[in-house]
Design an enzyme around this catalytic site. Structure first.
Site, mmCIF file in Angstrom:
data_model
loop_
_atom_site.group_PDB
_atom_site.id
_atom_site.type_symbol
_atom_site.label_atom_id
_atom_site.label_comp_id
_atom_site.label_asym_id
_atom_site.label_seq_id
_atom_site.Cartn_x
_atom_site.Cartn_y
_atom_site.Cartn_z
ATOM 1 N N LYS A 117 -29.918 -28.049 10.279
ATOM 2 C CA LYS A 117 -29.639 -28.582 8.940
ATOM 3 C C LYS A 117 -29.609 -30.103 9.030
ATOM 4 C CE LYS A 117 -26.625 -27.734 5.012
ATOM 5 N NZ LYS A 117 -26.385 -29.053 4.498
ATOM 6 N N CYS A 414 14.912 -47.923 24.114
ATOM 7 C CA CYS A 414 14.130 -46.776 24.585
ATOM 8 C C CYS A 414 14.802 -45.484 24.111
ATOM 9 C CB CYS A 414 14.050 -46.783 26.103
ATOM 10 S SG CYS A 414 13.345 -45.263 26.770
ATOM 11 N N CYS A 433 9.528 -49.844 28.074
ATOM 12 C CA CYS A 433 10.869 -49.594 28.599
ATOM 13 C C CYS A 433 10.877 -50.146 30.019
ATOM 14 C CB CYS A 433 11.167 -48.095 28.609
ATOM 15 S SG CYS A 433 12.673 -47.748 29.540
HETATM 16 S S1 IVH Z 1 -33.466 -24.524 3.474
HETATM 17 C C1 IVH Z 1 -31.103 -22.954 -0.702
HETATM 18 N N1 IVH Z 1 -33.459 -25.936 5.634
HETATM 19 O O1 IVH Z 1 -29.262 -28.376 2.881
HETATM 20 C C2 IVH Z 1 -31.558 -24.148 0.009
HETATM 21 N N2 IVH Z 1 -32.215 -26.771 3.811
HETATM 22 O O2 IVH Z 1 -26.958 -27.051 1.480
HETATM 23 C C3 IVH Z 1 -32.134 -23.769 1.325
HETATM 24 N N3 IVH Z 1 -31.112 -28.901 4.257
HETATM 25 O O3 IVH Z 1 -30.310 -28.644 -0.408
HETATM 26 C C4 IVH Z 1 -32.837 -24.874 1.874
HETATM 27 N N4 IVH Z 1 -31.812 -29.127 6.319
HETATM 28 O O4 IVH Z 1 -31.346 -30.264 1.211
HETATM 29 C C5 IVH Z 1 -33.008 -25.858 4.383
HETATM 30 N N5 IVH Z 1 -33.598 -27.033 7.648
HETATM 31 C C6 IVH Z 1 -33.141 -26.983 6.396
HETATM 32 C C7 IVH Z 1 -32.318 -27.983 5.832
HETATM 33 C C8 IVH Z 1 -31.870 -27.831 4.533
HETATM 34 C C9 IVH Z 1 -31.106 -29.668 5.346
HETATM 35 C C10 IVH Z 1 -30.370 -29.207 3.009
HETATM 36 C C11 IVH Z 1 -31.192 -29.008 1.796
HETATM 37 C C12 IVH Z 1 -30.365 -28.160 0.875
HETATM 38 C C13 IVH Z 1 -29.031 -28.205 1.509
HETATM 39 C C14 IVH Z 1 -28.296 -26.918 1.259
#
Ligand code: IVH
Length: 671
Positions: A117, A414, A433
């Protein structure tokens, strides 16, 4: 908390959260970490759950994210841009799996597609007959901002889809590509360095900078900032053209997009969580920031069939790594006396889980720090904890004060032995101390002597040392050698086996390596590496004891301050007495053969967590090859070994000084 108190707290929380959101979304700056803000939102949600009639339509808990800015054309998304629900551990991933499998026919065999992510901003790119026609931000998920002119400056966004026979159909009609716009950590550090030099205010973090950049009305400025687009989704009007998420990633790459190489298909939740754990320790090696993984059902037909609840699809979740910051209340402040007598203020906290462990105490460093930060008893504070680091109070949230907070009065004496606290120099930050026999100092000295990096005596931790002292069996480090099994066994803590084990462990350390013994004495400013340098140079305790300040200061790695501290230590009568006792009890520190190794003359700093060994072991192995283990990056540092979960500051400093960076693999090769 009664209802009226709750109502007041709710109001203060809302004001502060709204402040945070305003700065974040409109001014693209950050007044606190996301983790701290999340923690406040969590507290607010809990209070609202407890007192539902306090919920108002304008509460931050009732909001759908992402207001639009004036200045960009608003564009509706053809299909809504959703968010994800968060899960935090394996049990929650399993619960998610259970929820969705119940909604599907019994024979369904699910596969999962997981990707890192990325911490950036979501963007949708529309290609008409293979040509980029529009770029739109997420906005509120239904309507976003048309930022086409800006995203056209991003190199990793193709203006025309790359031709590939296998994916020919995507060149016709409408193809929508979704992904994350990110700024890489290196680029962010360089940008901030340039800004610092130019006297401009610094940006808070890569994500805000990326978001702020994309929302600039001047594309030229956007072009001057290095941004990258990593794709994660491909949409077609005819959904049957893309049957799995894995296939979508293949198509994305073929069409000319960056899609993370590490994304993969998994058959079980176990495999997915193993993948998540692996990345939690390795995430530092990624060019961009990440706070977790995205896991989706791989089959897109099943994915659609599972539908949407609220703002999130049922068929996907974000596995989030534990945040390293949270908010909690200071219940009390007390002073702890260390082995050298230093008086360190400690905040007692309402217990809070941070990065997977419960935190109840955090350091406030010294008196000046409490004053400078204005931390009061009763304050809601931001607490930070990462890896092995001691939890630390970052700042109080003064806007949440209700008037009941109390200013902490620094003690004159202390708290352990009632001796008047003193400073070595008037301008020193630390009170001490001065009583050598202060009980708190004594047990910490013994604990230090027995610790892993010193004599490494198993079974002689804090609680056992205190028990032995309370029973008057030991007063100092040397006394431990007089312990007999029959005395120890009488104490409540020590059953037969553990008393025998403890005495044997102590007796096995009668000829400790000289360097460990020197370190174990707990001389101020003499850390593990200095102790090694001293042992290598002087080869005996007697020679070290006889050395003058000049002779000491001439040793590599020993400066004037350290030299003075050593001479002072040996000149104190009670230390002389201690050394005489060691001798009497037959303790013989022994020099270890010097090894001129392959790392000889090289200085190393290790930052973050290594997968294959702890910090202590890394230090020992560096030394075993003749290298020097340093604790902070300086001009003379040759290598910075970068593990997982590293703070930006050491990296930035190393980048400034041009220190060579090694990842764990490279470091292991060198060893
Ligand atoms: S798939 C339903 N893949 O995370 C959305 N999202 O919290 C599914 N994001 O709005 C998206 N890395 O902007 C996906 N490898 C990844 C991602 C990713 C970052 C963000 C994306 C989305 C948010 C969801």
């Amino acid at each position: 908390m009664n209802k009226q108190q709750a109502a007041e707290r709710v109001k203060r929380l809302r004001d502060l959260i709204n402040d945070y959101r305003y700065h974040y979304h409109v001014l693209d700056e950050s007044i606190m970490s996301d983790a701290a803000a999340d923690s406040l939102k969590h507290e607010l949600a809990q209070l609202e759950e407890q007192y539902p009639d306090l919920i108002t339509p304008d509460s931050p808990t009732q909001r759908v994210a992402g207001a639009s800015l004036p200045g960009f054309k608003q564009v509706g998304h053809t299909s809504r841009m959703l968010s994800l629900n968060d899960v935090f551990d394996e049990a929650e991933v399993e619960a998610w799996q259970d929820r969705i499998t119940k909604l599907l026919p019994e024979s369904t065999k699910l596969e999962y597609f997981a990707d890192i992510k990325m911490d950036g901003l979501a963007c949708a790119l529309v290609y008409q007959d293979g040509v980029l026609s529009r770029g739109v931000t997420r906005g509120d998920g239904f309507v976003g901002e048309d930022v086409t002119a800006n995203i056209r400056t991003i190199d990793s966004i193709p203006l025309r889809l790359r031709h590939d026979k296998k994916f020919e159909p995507f060149m016709h009609g409408r193809t929508e590509i979704r992904g994350e716009i990110v700024m890489y950590k290196d680029d962010f550090a360089k940008l901030n360095e340039r800004r610092a030099k130019a006297g401009q205010p610094l940006f808070a973090n890569p994500r805000n900078t990326a978001a702020g950049t994309i929302r600039q009305l001047n594309p030229k400025l956007v072009a001057s900032r290095p941004l990258h687009f990593h794709a994660y989704d491909l949409l077609r009007d005819n959904e049957s053209e893309v049957l799995t998420n894995q296939y979508a990633y293949q198509a994305l790459r073929a069409l000319g997009f960056l899609a993370n190489k590490d994304a993969a298909v998994f058959k079980t939740v176990k495999e997915v969580t193993r993948f998540a754990k692996r990345w939690e320790t390795r995430r530092q090696t990624l060019p961009f920031n990440t706070d977790g993984l995205v896991v989706k059902v791989n089959d897109r037909q099943l994915y659609r069939r599972l539908g949407v609840v609220g703002k999130a699809p049922r068929a996907a979740v974000a596995i989030k790594y534990a945040a390293e910051q949270s908010t909690t209340k200071v219940k009390d402040i007390f002073v702890s006396i260390g082995r050298t007598g230093a008086a360190t203020p400690v905040a007692m906290l309402e217990p809070v889980v941070i990065a997977g462990t419960t935190v109840q105490m955090a350091t406030l460093h010294n008196e000046g720090e409490i004053k400078r930060k204005d931390i009061r008893i009763g304050d809601t504070v931001i607490v930070h904890k990462a890896g092995d680091i001691i939890p630390e109070v970052i700042e109080p949230l003064t806007k949440l004060r209700d008037g009941s907070e109390k200013i902490y009065k620094w003690p004159v004496r202390c708290p352990e032995c009632n001796t008047k606290l003193a400073k070595r120099k008037v301008d020193e930050a630390v009170w001490r101390c001065p009583n050598q026999h202060c009980p708190s100092r004594s047990w910490k000295r013994i604990e230090h002597f027995a610790s892993k990096a010193a004599l490494d005596i198993e079974g002689l931790g804090e609680k056992n040392v205190i028990a032995l002292m309370d029973a008057k069996l030991v007063k100092d480090q040397a006394d431990i050698y007089t312990l007999r099994e029959e005395d120890v066994i009488k104490l409540e803590r020590f059953a037969k086996i553990s008393s025998g084990k403890l005495v044997a462990a102590i007796q096995s350390k009668k000829e400790p390596p000289l360097s460990r013994f020197i370190y174990g004495l707990g001389i101020r400013h003499v850390g593990v590496q200095t102790a090694v340098d001293l042992a290598n140079h002087f080869r005996s305790l007697q020679a070290l004891r006889d050395a003058t300040i000049d002779e000491l200061a001439a040793v590599d790695g020993v400066g004037e301050v350290v030299a003075e501290s050593i001479v002072e230590w040996f000149s104190e009568p009670h230390n002389e007495h201690l050394l005489a006792k060691f001798k009497r009890f037959g303790v013989k520190p022994t020099p270890v053969k010097k090894v001129g190794g392959k790392l000889s003359g090289k200085n190393f700093v290790v930052t973050g967590t290594l997968e294959s060994m702890g910090r202590e072991e890394a230090a020992e192995r560096i030394r075993a090859h003749g290298g020097t283990f340093q604790t902070s990056v300086g001009k003379d540092t040759d290598y910075l070994v970068v593990g997982a979960n590293v703070g930006e500051s050491k990296l930035t400093k190393a980048a400034k000084l041009g220190t060579l960076r090694l990842n764990e693999e490279e470091f292991l090769k060198m060893l």
